[in-house]
Design a protein around this motif. Sequence first.
Motif, PDB file in Angstrom:
ATOM      1  N   GLU A 194       0.836  -1.192   0.000  1.00 30.67           N
ATOM      2  CA  GLU A 194       0.000   0.000   0.000  1.00 30.67           C
ATOM      3  C   GLU A 194       0.874   1.246   0.000  1.00 30.67           C
ATOM      4  N   LEU A 195       0.559   2.180  -0.886  1.00 29.43           N
ATOM      5  CA  LEU A 195       1.243   3.468  -0.925  1.00 29.43           C
ATOM      6  C   LEU A 195       0.415   4.471  -0.137  1.00 29.43           C
ATOM      7  N   ILE A 196       0.908   4.854   1.043  1.00 28.75           N
ATOM      8  CA  ILE A 196       0.204   5.786   1.924  1.00 28.75           C
ATOM      9  C   ILE A 196       0.773   7.185   1.699  1.00 28.75           C
ATOM     10  N   ASN A 197      -0.060   8.091   1.231  1.00 25.14           N
ATOM     11  CA  ASN A 197       0.414   9.434   0.873  1.00 25.14           C
ATOM     12  C   ASN A 197       0.433  10.404   2.046  1.00 25.14           C
ATOM     13  N   ASN A 198      -0.304  10.106   3.111  1.00 26.91           N
ATOM     14  CA  ASN A 198      -0.329  10.995   4.282  1.00 26.91           C
ATOM     15  C   ASN A 198      -0.166  10.161   5.550  1.00 26.91           C
ATOM     16  N   PRO A 199       1.027   9.628   5.796  1.00 24.65           N
ATOM     17  CA  PRO A 199       1.225   8.766   6.963  1.00 24.65           C
ATOM     18  C   PRO A 199       1.160   9.541   8.272  1.00 24.65           C
ATOM     19  N   SER A 200       0.771   8.837   9.333  1.00 26.87           N
ATOM     20  CA  SER A 200       0.683   9.463  10.654  1.00 26.87           C
ATOM     21  C   SER A 200       2.071   9.660  11.235  1.00 26.87           C
ATOM     22  N   VAL A 201       2.136  10.309  12.390  1.00 34.07           N
ATOM     23  CA  VAL A 201       3.417  10.647  13.005  1.00 34.07           C
ATOM     24  C   VAL A 201       4.182   9.407  13.453  1.00 34.07           C
ATOM     25  N   LYS A 202       3.493   8.271  13.647  1.00 33.42           N
ATOM     26  CA  LYS A 202       4.186   7.060  14.063  1.00 33.42           C
ATOM     27  C   LYS A 202       5.107   6.540  12.964  1.00 33.42           C
ATOM     28  N   TYR A 203       4.931   7.021  11.716  1.00 34.61           N
ATOM     29  CA  TYR A 203       5.778   6.604  10.606  1.00 34.61           C
ATOM     30  C   TYR A 203       7.001   7.493  10.449  1.00 34.61           C
ATOM     31  N   GLU A 204       7.444   8.148  11.497  1.00 34.52           N
ATOM     32  CA  GLU A 204       8.647   8.965  11.542  1.00 34.52           C
ATOM     33  C   GLU A 204       8.421  10.327  10.891  1.00 34.52           C
ATOM     34  N   ALA A 205       9.258  11.297  11.272  1.00 37.10           N
ATOM     35  CA  ALA A 205       9.111  12.664  10.780  1.00 37.10           C
ATOM     36  C   ALA A 205       9.552  12.799   9.336  1.00 37.10           C
ATOM     37  N   GLU A 206      10.281  11.803   8.815  1.00 32.80           N
ATOM     38  CA  GLU A 206      10.828  11.918   7.466  1.00 32.80           C
ATOM     39  C   GLU A 206       9.868  11.408   6.405  1.00 32.80           C
ATOM     40  N   GLY A 207       8.708  10.928   6.781  1.00 33.16           N
ATOM     41  CA  GLY A 207       7.852  10.265   5.806  1.00 33.16           C
ATOM     42  C   GLY A 207       6.769  11.137   5.228  1.00 33.16           C
ATOM     43  N   ARG A 208       6.961  11.652   3.994  1.00 27.62           N
ATOM     44  CA  ARG A 208       5.852  12.253   3.258  1.00 27.62           C
ATOM     45  C   ARG A 208       5.025  11.167   2.585  1.00 27.62           C
ATOM     46  N   ALA A 209       5.641   9.997   2.403  1.00 28.65           N
ATOM     47  CA  ALA A 209       4.934   8.848   1.834  1.00 28.65           C
ATOM     48  C   ALA A 209       5.525   7.580   2.433  1.00 28.65           C
ATOM     49  N   VAL A 210       4.692   6.541   2.547  1.00 23.66           N
ATOM     50  CA  VAL A 210       5.111   5.262   3.117  1.00 23.66           C
ATOM     51  C   VAL A 210       4.653   4.132   2.204  1.00 23.66           C
ATOM     52  N   LEU A 211       5.543   3.187   1.939  1.00 26.78           N
ATOM     53  CA  LEU A 211       5.174   1.938   1.279  1.00 26.78           C
ATOM     54  C   LEU A 211       4.952   0.902   2.375  1.00 26.78           C
ATOM     55  N   LEU A 212       3.691   0.508   2.566  1.00 30.41           N
ATOM     56  CA  LEU A 212       3.325  -0.409   3.626  1.00 30.41           C
ATOM     57  C   LEU A 212       3.164  -1.815   3.039  1.00 30.41           C
ATOM     58  N   VAL A 213       4.014  -2.736   3.473  1.00 30.69           N
ATOM     59  CA  VAL A 213       4.002  -4.112   2.972  1.00 30.69           C
ATOM     60  C   VAL A 213       3.344  -5.001   4.021  1.00 30.69           C
ATOM     61  N   ARG A 214       2.369  -5.809   3.587  1.00 31.21           N
ATOM     62  CA  ARG A 214       1.728  -6.767   4.486  1.00 31.21           C
ATOM     63  C   ARG A 214       1.987  -8.176   3.971  1.00 31.21           C
ATOM     64  N   LEU A 215       2.369  -9.078   4.886  1.00 30.81           N
ATOM     65  CA  LEU A 215       2.606 -10.469   4.529  1.00 30.81           C
ATOM     66  C   LEU A 215       1.343 -11.294   4.749  1.00 30.81           C
ATOM     67  N   LYS A 216       1.259 -12.408   4.067  1.00 31.28           N
ATOM     68  CA  LYS A 216       0.157 -13.337   4.303  1.00 31.28           C
ATOM     69  C   LYS A 216       0.223 -13.849   5.741  1.00 31.28           C
ATOM     70  N   LYS A 217      -0.927 -14.110   6.326  1.00 37.16           N
ATOM     71  CA  LYS A 217      -0.992 -14.594   7.700  1.00 37.16           C
ATOM     72  C   LYS A 217      -1.338 -16.075   7.703  1.00 37.16           C
ATOM     73  N   THR A 218      -0.347 -16.900   7.975  1.00 35.19           N
ATOM     74  CA  THR A 218      -0.555 -18.343   8.072  1.00 35.19           C
ATOM     75  C   THR A 218       0.345 -18.866   9.173  1.00 35.19           C
ATOM     76  N   VAL A 219      -0.199 -19.519  10.149  1.00 35.74           N
ATOM     77  CA  VAL A 219       0.600 -20.058  11.247  1.00 35.74           C
ATOM     78  C   VAL A 219       0.416 -21.567  11.278  1.00 35.74           C
ATOM     79  N   LYS A 220       1.332 -22.281  10.681  1.00 38.92           N
ATOM     80  CA  LYS A 220       1.251 -23.735  10.638  1.00 38.92           C
ATOM     81  C   LYS A 220       2.655 -24.318  10.716  1.00 38.92           C
ATOM     82  N   ARG A 221       2.710 -25.594  11.075  1.00 40.03           N
ATOM     83  CA  ARG A 221       3.984 -26.307  11.057  1.00 40.03           C
ATOM     84  C   ARG A 221       4.290 -26.630   9.593  1.00 40.03           C
ATOM     85  N   THR A 222       5.156 -25.867   8.989  1.00 40.38           N
ATOM     86  CA  THR A 222       5.378 -26.020   7.557  1.00 40.38           C
ATOM     87  C   THR A 222       6.685 -25.369   7.149  1.00 40.38           C
ATOM     88  N   SER A 223       7.069 -25.587   5.912  1.00 44.40           N
ATOM     89  CA  SER A 223       8.290 -25.000   5.360  1.00 44.40           C
ATOM     90  C   SER A 223       8.053 -24.653   3.905  1.00 44.40           C
TER      91      SER A 223
END
Length: 775
Positions: A194-223
């Motif tokens: 996700e390309l966030i054009n107006n990130p909140s202050v928690k994304y650091e003072a240097e961020g005019r834009a943030v690329l937010l990467v989300r991983l798939k959520k799977t919790v299993k015994r696997t490889s």
Amino acid sequence: MKQIAFLSFFVISRILFGQESTAVSGTVTTVDGRAIPIADVLLYDVSKESIVQYCTIIDGVFQMTDIIPDTYYLSISAIGYETYTKKIGVSKNLSLEIVLKESVMVLSEVEVVAAKSPISNQNGNLKVNMQHPVFSSIADPIEVLMKLPNVQVAPDRESISVINKGNPLIYLGNQRIGFEEFLGLAVEAIESIELINNPSVKYEAEGRAVLLVRLKKTVKRTSELSISQTASFKRNYNNYILSNGSFSNGKWNIRGNLGFNDLGFWESNTFEFTIPSAGIFSDYFVLIPRNNRKQLNAGLGFYHPLKNDDYFSFNTTIRLQSDDAPIETDTFLRNGTIEDNIITDTSNDGGKDYWSANFNYNKELGKSISVYTGLQYTKFMQDQNAEISNSFNGERFLLDQIRLQDYKIGSLAFRVDFTYKISKTMTWEFGANLTEARADSFTRIQNLDQNQETIFDFDYEEQLYSGYSNFSGSMAKKVDFNLGFRTEYNKVLGELKNEEEALLKRANTWFFPKAAITTKLDSVKTISMNYARTISRPNYSRTSTITTFINPFLEGANNVNLLPALTDELSANLQWKNKSLTLGLYKTDNPRYFTIDYELGAEFAELSLVNLEEELGYYVTATLPFSYKKWTSTNTVSLTYNKMRDSNARLGSTRPYLYVYSSQQFKIGESTTLAFGGWALTKRREGIFKRNGLLVLEASINTKLFKKLDASLRLNDITRAMNFRDQYAINGVEADGTFFADAREIAISLKYKFGRNASNTFKNKNVDENLNRIR
């Protein structure tokens, strides 16, 4: 030898990770038995929060493979029919027969698409569904960014920027990562970007834009392990090999990546410039026909969950790079009445090594408060050695200079963050960060024709201490807000050894407020307002004394006196269904741009980054997606007025310019997608700078072979249009030049995956907020 090593790794991994796959397939028909021609199939996890897999029904048939035995929700949507949703348990291969009922609603009142667009937008933020074949078949994540609207990737793949926003920060979930960590991610493990054009202050003072990467959520015994290779044909051949693996026993998780790139970058630029006050005119052409670059990229991480949401983790990233880049320069130089034709041959042999390691610990202190703390150390080293020979007016080449240059920097960072759930609808986040960096730059220049030796030994220190507080929540169910501020104290000291006075010494305290309010007007319309003050600091490496010889009258140099750029920005966004309109105003103090600078009486001019006094402007951006049957379209249009001012520059006219992005995708089979499109910039008049227009076209075809092998063919910059022309007059120098980008490319990628979808519940956060300044 390296290819043999990777092949051996491939064979061994196939033995270790090969597992029997589980599949879900089916036929989808109407009530009267007709096959549904095309529809979207999505498999969600049991919480319905994450997409596990996505595929398309073609002529009534679909199939999903490599599914971990578990309980899922299956969703099927087709234009004119009611959405089908069913909870299914998968323990072995499953075959389904599904009947869709015609929708009883008037089609003009609902929005249902047959071919799901891979890019959506919400409140001006763009989100990419990585399960779509256009993106899931790509071998490495940097190639994904090259296909996104508003995102610009440098031809050497070493940096990224966002139209009207500059360089974005990169986050993995709520955790910041560096560029090297992003390059090490497996594309098939990413759920969305996700390309966030107006990130909140928690994304650091240097961020005019943030690329937010989300991983798939799977919790299993696997490889799981994937190996990919990309053959890239530009002016020179480039080869990218990448492997990603992860293993989980159902609790802790280990992940790693190993890659090797054998590159042959081509670079060139030409400039003519005049210095009227000194009676100097220069016209030169620079060519690096082949930069033989070798890169070894590796990473290893470990994550162990504790009770509740408590965890500890560590992560390491390594990049080793060697460069062998001979430079050829052809120069015409007129100094008063003296004219010279000069040919310069420069051998450049060097390397860049990067290493970073961090440790994270997260602890719940109660039902409503949690604390995170982390420690990180990063090291970067660069060496550049050169031998410079010149031929004047057709005479033989003479060795004029030998340069030995080294740069080292170490950065230590500590941070602590608190999250306090005040109520179900309100959260308070606050914390502090401390970073200390120390660098040493050493340059020895031997002038053989004058029998002289010049030595620069420069030490640099910087401390950055910051604290922040952020409130977010909702009011009256229709208004969401995010209010925060950050304060930072920055101290910088730079001095040449054996010099009594410091060359650089300053201390500053800055305050950065941010505010965002989003109001839901009705079920399909939302309006949001945003204000932010942000900072863009120069990279640490810009403080080094390393220089690049271009010709006897021009050098590429760093600038130890660069100041941070401060930006105030106000924006508003109107969201209507899946379309959005964004308006923004901004003003930047001390923006940084490359210019040629000359001091009267100096032996040579310098090409370097400098601070201008001011940059201001506005932008209007519309995002217009469209879908019809097997066709999806993503379109962005942005009108920008950008004016730069400086008392030492000649101010020209300023006119608005357009940025247009369009991407078209067509489903031509169950697992095959054809895409083409491109982007364009009209001519830019920005006060000081005049810049040319650009039209860049691209196309790709993506498919899956033998169920496990993703293959793609990509054509980038088909018209070879990425030539950037700059015209300006500043500090007594009138310049007109062009940078030629080696972006025209035919790329063939193959990616093979072993095992099943591995656990991606991996939490690790970069502690150092200034990682992007180290490279």
